[in-house]
Design a protein around this motif. Structure first.
Motif, PDB file in Angstrom:
ATOM      1  N   GLU A  32       0.873  -1.183   0.000  1.00 32.21           N
ATOM      2  CA  GLU A  32       0.000   0.000   0.000  1.00 32.21           C
ATOM      3  C   GLU A  32       0.901   1.221   0.000  1.00 32.21           C
ATOM      4  O   GLU A  32       1.390   1.647   1.040  1.00 32.21           O
ATOM      5  N   GLY A  33       1.137   1.769  -1.192  1.00 33.11           N
ATOM      6  CA  GLY A  33       2.119   2.841  -1.253  1.00 33.11           C
ATOM      7  C   GLY A  33       3.471   2.300  -0.827  1.00 33.11           C
ATOM      8  O   GLY A  33       3.990   1.345  -1.393  1.00 33.11           O
ATOM      9  N   ASP A  34       4.055   2.898   0.218  1.00 30.42           N
ATOM     10  CA  ASP A  34       5.363   2.462   0.715  1.00 30.42           C
ATOM     11  C   ASP A  34       5.272   1.404   1.804  1.00 30.42           C
ATOM     12  O   ASP A  34       6.302   0.926   2.282  1.00 30.42           O
ATOM     13  N   ASP A 348      -0.724   4.536  -3.797  1.00 32.68           N
ATOM     14  CA  ASP A 348      -1.378   5.443  -2.837  1.00 32.68           C
ATOM     15  C   ASP A 348      -2.104   6.585  -3.518  1.00 32.68           C
ATOM     16  O   ASP A 348      -2.850   7.316  -2.883  1.00 32.68           O
ATOM     17  N   ARG A 349      -1.957   6.710  -4.820  1.00 37.51           N
ATOM     18  CA  ARG A 349      -2.658   7.791  -5.530  1.00 37.51           C
ATOM     19  C   ARG A 349      -4.085   7.414  -5.873  1.00 37.51           C
ATOM     20  O   ARG A 349      -4.811   8.200  -6.458  1.00 37.51           O
TER      21      ARG A 349
END
Length: 350
Positions: A32-34, A348-349
């Motif tokens: 999830e993203g980082d 995450d965008r």
């Protein structure tokens, strides 16, 4: 953008030669993203929301590997040679393009016999491939092929063991319907009926599309500047009903999550000129800088170094994040490639 940017070192022990059993017990890396979390595929309900839609490729893998004998009578008497055949793609006239090894051991017009029921003649050759005309067609051909053929396992598995009876089930999704692929949409191999039921109860929806995965999916990238690479073409279809379902989910605020890079490539092809029903050959090449118009996330396996699929996941998550994801997967002994573990990539965008 250089080919070396998508390389990594993979210990051979992490290349899976058999799938997890049961299917949904495979490990799942969630990014999830980082943030990276270690889970198992049955945990998908923790990250998917009611109203999300999984896009599934319903192609069916044919047992495209055949082993047969070519017989010839000449001055030295009757001779024979074993010919290994991998079917590639059906042609409009009923013939099949195929790889034949060794191609030099057979002449145009000669017959290869695979069983008492199934044989084929080489009618032409072009660029290292042959064109075969079989003695059977329709349901008779399908039945004979199912009896004589073996699953076309990827080269990195076939080099370690031959295909066997287990692969006819293991290398096929539980929803496979439309025959035509010579490679499986492997992220989908992690789904079984209990997992599908759990996701349905959670409010996750499903849409089926078709992309017949070709042998070209295993072709290496040979150019150093990856933007000059030319993709192989594969036939696919997004039906009117599938397009309507995907648009309705987007309008309601749900996420569109392809299961596998094949489903993602297909729906992004359909979105090039405004998303809708689509049918034809796609050679879409997705690498960093690509503008995703439909896909909000992706469930996929772990891919080969320097492959176009590494470029695709790098386009979705960003190259630096993908390097971190793969470093984590290797450090944690995730199993790689077609029969390996899975990842859920959530930018995450989105």
């Amino acid at each position: 953008m250089k080919l070396q940017d998508f390389d990594f070192e993979l210990p051979e022990r992490l290349i899976a030669t058999r799938p997890a059993s049961p299917r949904s017990s495979a490990r799942l890396l969630v990014a999830e993203g980082d943030v990276i979390t270690d889970a198992v595929v049955t945990d998908l309900v923790r990250w998917l929301r009611p109203g999300d839609r999984l896009v599934l490729n319903d192609t069916r893998v044919i047992p495209a590997r055949l082993s047969g004998l070519r017989h010839r009578t000449g001055p030295e008497g009757r001779t024979e040679a074993r010919i290994e055949v991998t079917l590639l793609e059906p042609q409009a006239d009923g013939c099949w393009s195929a790889l034949l090894k060794p191609l030099k051991r057979i002449r145009d017009g000669e017959e290869i016999r695979f069983s008492a029921e199934l044989s084929a003649r080489l009618v032409a050759r072009n660029d290292g491939q042959g064109l075969l005309r079989f003695n059977l067609s329709g349901p008779d051909f399908d039945a004979a092929l199912a009896e004589s053929g073996a699953m076309p396992l990827p080269p990195y598995i076939a080099a370690r063991r031959p295909a066997d009876a287990r692969d006819k089930q293991d290398y096929q999704t539980v929803w496979a319907r439309r025959a035509g692929a010579v490679a499986a949409p492997t992220a989908s191999l992690h789904f079984d009926e209990p997992l599908l039921a759990a996701l349905t109860a959670h409010g996750v929806q499903f849409t089926y599309v078709t992309l017949h995965v070709g042998a070209g999916t295993f072709l290496p990238v040979k150019v150093e500047d990856v933007t000059t690479h030319r993709m192989h073409a594969e036939w696919g279809e997004v039906s009117v009903a599938a397009a309507d379902e995907i648009r309705a989910t987007k309008a309601a605020g749900g996420r569109i999550i392809p299961v596998g890079t094949t489903a993602l490539r297909l729906i992004e092809t359909a979105a090039r000129d405004g998303f809708g029903a689509w049918q034809g050959d796609t050679d879409i090449f997705i690498y960093p800088g690509f503008d995703f118009r439909i896909s909000d996330a992706l469930m996929t396996n772990f891919h080969l170094p320097k492959s176009t699929l590494m470029m695709l996941v790098s386009a979705l998550m960003g190259p630096a994040r993908v390097r971190a994801i793969y470093a984590h997967a290797i450090a944690q002994d995730y199993r790689f490639f077609s029969y390996g573990d899975a990842s859920l990539l959530l930018p995450d965008r989105r």
